[in-house]
Motif scaffolding. Structure first.
Motif, short mmCIF file in Angstrom:
data_model
loop_
_atom_site.label_atom_id
_atom_site.label_comp_id
_atom_site.label_asym_id
_atom_site.label_seq_id
_atom_site.Cartn_x
_atom_site.Cartn_y
_atom_site.Cartn_z
N LEU A 71 0.84 -1.19 0.00
CA LEU A 71 0.00 0.00 0.00
C LEU A 71 0.88 1.25 0.00
O LEU A 71 1.70 1.43 0.91
CB LEU A 71 -0.91 0.00 1.22
CG LEU A 71 -1.77 1.25 1.42
CD1 LEU A 71 -2.76 1.41 0.27
CD2 LEU A 71 -2.52 1.18 2.76
N HIS A 72 0.73 2.08 -1.01
CA HIS A 72 1.49 3.33 -1.10
C HIS A 72 0.61 4.49 -0.64
O HIS A 72 -0.46 4.73 -1.21
CB HIS A 72 1.97 3.55 -2.53
CG HIS A 72 2.99 2.54 -2.97
ND1 HIS A 72 4.33 2.67 -2.72
CD2 HIS A 72 2.84 1.36 -3.62
CE1 HIS A 72 4.98 1.63 -3.23
NE2 HIS A 72 4.09 0.82 -3.77
N LEU A 73 1.06 5.19 0.40
CA LEU A 73 0.34 6.34 0.95
C LEU A 73 1.11 7.62 0.68
O LEU A 73 2.35 7.62 0.67
CB LEU A 73 0.15 6.19 2.46
CG LEU A 73 -0.70 5.01 2.97
CD1 LEU A 73 -0.67 4.98 4.48
CD2 LEU A 73 -2.13 5.13 2.46
N SER A 74 0.37 8.69 0.47
CA SER A 74 1.03 9.99 0.38
C SER A 74 1.43 10.44 1.79
O SER A 74 0.93 9.93 2.79
CB SER A 74 0.09 11.01 -0.26
OG SER A 74 -1.01 11.26 0.61
N PHE A 75 2.32 11.42 1.86
CA PHE A 75 2.76 11.90 3.17
C PHE A 75 1.60 12.46 4.00
O PHE A 75 1.46 12.15 5.19
CB PHE A 75 3.87 12.95 3.00
CG PHE A 75 4.44 13.42 4.30
CD1 PHE A 75 5.33 12.65 5.02
CD2 PHE A 75 4.05 14.65 4.84
CE1 PHE A 75 5.84 13.08 6.22
CE2 PHE A 75 4.55 15.08 6.05
CZ PHE A 75 5.46 14.30 6.74
N PRO A 76 0.70 13.26 3.39
CA PRO A 76 -0.44 13.77 4.17
C PRO A 76 -1.34 12.64 4.69
O PRO A 76 -1.85 12.71 5.80
CB PRO A 76 -1.18 14.67 3.18
CG PRO A 76 -0.13 15.10 2.21
CD PRO A 76 0.77 13.91 2.06
N GLU A 77 -1.57 11.62 3.86
CA GLU A 77 -2.42 10.50 4.31
C GLU A 77 -1.81 9.81 5.51
O GLU A 77 -2.52 9.45 6.47
CB GLU A 77 -2.60 9.50 3.17
CG GLU A 77 -3.54 9.96 2.06
CD GLU A 77 -3.62 8.97 0.92
OE1 GLU A 77 -4.73 8.79 0.37
OE2 GLU A 77 -2.58 8.38 0.57
N ALA A 78 -0.49 9.59 5.48
CA ALA A 78 0.16 8.94 6.61
C ALA A 78 0.14 9.83 7.84
O ALA A 78 0.00 9.35 8.97
CB ALA A 78 1.60 8.58 6.24
N ALA A 79 0.29 11.14 7.63
CA ALA A 79 0.34 12.07 8.76
C ALA A 79 -1.03 12.31 9.38
O ALA A 79 -1.20 12.29 10.60
CB ALA A 79 0.94 13.40 8.30
N PHE A 80 -2.05 12.50 8.54
CA PHE A 80 -3.38 12.82 9.05
C PHE A 80 -4.23 11.59 9.35
O PHE A 80 -5.18 11.65 10.11
CB PHE A 80 -4.15 13.67 8.01
CG PHE A 80 -3.46 14.94 7.63
CD1 PHE A 80 -2.63 15.60 8.51
CD2 PHE A 80 -3.66 15.48 6.37
CE1 PHE A 80 -2.00 16.77 8.14
CE2 PHE A 80 -3.03 16.65 6.00
CZ PHE A 80 -2.18 17.30 6.88
N GLY A 81 -3.88 10.47 8.70
CA GLY A 81 -4.74 9.30 8.75
C GLY A 81 -5.71 9.34 7.58
O GLY A 81 -5.97 10.40 7.00
N ALA A 82 -6.23 8.20 7.19
CA ALA A 82 -7.12 8.15 6.03
C ALA A 82 -7.89 6.84 6.02
O ALA A 82 -7.52 5.86 6.70
CB ALA A 82 -6.32 8.29 4.73
N ASN A 83 -8.99 6.84 5.28
CA ASN A 83 -9.72 5.60 4.98
C ASN A 83 -9.42 5.22 3.54
O ASN A 83 -9.69 6.02 2.62
CB ASN A 83 -11.23 5.79 5.18
CG ASN A 83 -11.60 5.98 6.64
OD1 ASN A 83 -11.12 5.27 7.50
ND2 ASN A 83 -12.46 6.98 6.91
N VAL A 84 -8.85 4.03 3.32
CA VAL A 84 -8.46 3.62 1.97
C VAL A 84 -9.05 2.26 1.64
O VAL A 84 -9.42 1.49 2.53
CB VAL A 84 -6.92 3.57 1.84
CG1 VAL A 84 -6.31 4.94 2.09
CG2 VAL A 84 -6.33 2.52 2.77
N GLU A 85 -9.13 1.98 0.34
CA GLU A 85 -9.57 0.67 -0.15
C GLU A 85 -8.37 -0.12 -0.64
O GLU A 85 -7.49 0.43 -1.29
CB GLU A 85 -10.58 0.82 -1.29
CG GLU A 85 -12.00 1.06 -0.85
CD GLU A 85 -13.00 0.91 -1.98
OE1 GLU A 85 -12.55 0.74 -3.14
OE2 GLU A 85 -14.20 0.95 -1.71
#
Length: 390
Positions: free
Chosen positions: A287-301
């Motif tokens: 799973l590749h996450l952007s830096f903001p997604e890793a920092a803020f948290g996110a819901n991903v599929e």
């Protein structure tokens, strides 16, 4: 109804040698032989069960597959109901294993047996057994996870329909062998210093078939088989793996002049998945996450072998973090065990930046919260990042 363990059927251990397995099979087969138990359906089923067990355990390759994967490793949708033994009739069993009972053992004990004039035990195998066939079968992750039924076309030798596999032009072209009188055996009595000794050998004139052909079939030239094609239905159990072999009894090349057919051996190959990788029973996804997604948290599929699944990424997730989705892996072939899906987190680093983005990152680089420090509270750092991207 589940099948009994083959070692239990023959009463031997897993370390039993080939001679011990053969001896055990002969003992069980003699006990439940149809000529000793006329009309007893239970004895007949046990007789077939023993033949099924022996067919697998007497073959080194099949035995290895059975020891590793159990019944699933040596089953398929072969003749009849799709396995060994159970899909074989009595003629198949005596054709393949009749020699194990000894020469004329039932003819002498039972005065002719159920068929009269020699009994089942003395009946000679017809023709020559067909050779085994090996084919490769590619399966997708989805097919492996759930199991699948495949209909495949196999090019092979099939029985000649003109002569019904006999190899003869007509019924009048088949004559009883004059050398052995139809028994397929030649007996010779010799005198030794110990007295008279009787030996029994296969008839050299008819090769043990008991009959000879005077006029050959025009379609198969006397072989009893022709090269053709057959559609075979195969039931693939869930959880098979790359390199695993499935043996289907009686679906290989047809034998010559009515001989028993060989087996069809299926070699399993896995088609690569465009997003997932297999590690034993587990499935792996990067799973590749952007830096903001890793920092803020996110819901991903994320993709799974059952479809797509949503997962929640907590704020502050680090690269290399592994999330585990229980039960989203492959099932085991011979148990109720099931693997998981492992989601490996990778933080994507942008390769091209605008001047404005560079400026923002330069400001962040001066902050102590920007430096790796697992033990430090990084809440203020996340706040700064949020402000920059709002």
């Amino acid at each position: 109804m589940s099948k009994r363990d083959y070692y239990e059927v023959l009463g031997v251990g897993k370390t039993a040698a080939a001679d011990e397995i053969k001896k055990a099979y002969r003992k069980v087969a003699m006990q439940y032989h149809p000529d000793r138990n006329p009309g007893d359906k239970t004895a007949e089923e046990k007789f077939k069960e023993a033949a099924e067990a022996y067919e697998v355990l007497s073959d080194a390759d099949k035995k290895a597959q059975y020891d590793r994967f159990g019944h699933a490793g040596v089953s398929g949708n072969g003749r009849g109901n799709g396995g060994y033994g159970g899909g074989m009739n009595m003629d198949d069993i005596f054709s393949q294993f009749g020699d194990i009972f000894g020469e004329d053992v039932f003819g002498s004990f039972f005065n002719g047996g159920a068929r009269g004039g020699g009994g089942r035990g003395s009946q000679r195998a017809r023709g020559t057994r067909g050779s085994n066939l090996r084919i490769k079968l590619k399966l997708t992750y989805e097919e492996i996870a759930k199991g699948v039924t495949k209909n495949i076309k196999v090019k092979k030798y099939v029985g000649c329909t003109t002569c019904n596999g006999s190899g003869a032009k007509d019924s009048g072209s088949v004559q009883t062998c004059g050398t052995c009188g139809g028994s397929g055996q030649v007996r010779k009595v010799t005198s030794t210093f110990l007295g008279q000794m009787q030996t029994v050998t296969t008839c050299p004139n008819c090769n043990g078939e008991g009959s000879t052909i005077t006029a050959k079939c025009g379609s198969c030239k006397g072989e009893g088989r022709v090269y053709g094609e057959e559609t075979v239905t195969i039931d693939i159990p869930a959880g098979v793996q790359e390199g695993m072999q499935l043996n289907i009894s009686g679906r290989g090349n047809a034998g010559e002049r009515g001989g028993a057919p060989g087996d069809l051996i299926i070699l399993v190959e896995e088609e690569p998945h465009k997003e997932l990788q297999r590690e034993g029973l587990n499935v792996v996804f990067d799973l590749h996450l952007s830096f903001p997604e890793a920092a803020f948290g996110a819901n991903v599929e994320v993709p799974t072998i059952d479809g797509r699944a949503k997962i929640k990424i907590p704020a502050g997730t680090q690269s290399g973090k592994i999330f585990r989705l229980k039960g989203k892996g492959f099932p085991a072939v011979n148990s109720y065990e099931k693997g998981d899906q492992l989601v490996h987190v990778n933080i994507w680093t942008p390769q091209e930046l605008t001047s404005e983005e560079k400026s923002m990152l330069e400001k962040l680089a001066k902050s102590p919260n920007f430096q790796p420090n697992p033990d430090k509270n990084q809440k203020s750092f996340f706040d700064k990042v949020r402000e920059m991207f709002q």
